[in-house]
Motif scaffolding. Structure first.
Motif: not given
Length: 89
Positions: A61-77
């Motif tokens: 799941i981290f391999a599949i959804a990792g880019p989405w997770m990181v981009s969501t966190l970067v947008d929030f920050i």
């Protein structure tokens, strides 16, 4: 900085946290349930049998959804940091 602004940032942070954690937690919970059912049916109670599939599922799941997770966190920050001048000045 108004109390309303602080509460909005806190609410947004908790919402982002839940959005990011749900895919991993949901899949690991489902895999854990399936492994538990398998262990109950076969009466095999091995600790590694319960741990390894959940670990593998979390990594997938981290391999599949990792880019989405990181981009969501970067947008929030980015939004939070960009709002600093309007709060200070």
């Amino acid at each position: 900085m108004s109390p309303q602004f602080v509460l909005t940032i806190g609410r947004d942070a908790l919402t982002i946290l839940l959005m990011i954690a749900m895919p991993v937690l949901g899949v690991v919970m489902a895999v854990g349930l399936l492994v538990s059912i398998f262990q109950a049916v076969t009466q095999i109670h091995e600790a590694t049998l319960a741990f390894v599939p959940k670990l593998v599922a979390a990594m997938v799941i981290f391999a599949i959804a990792g880019p989405w997770m990181v981009s969501t966190l970067v947008d929030f920050i980015r939004r939070t940091i960009e709002s600093i001048p309007s709060v200070v000045g």
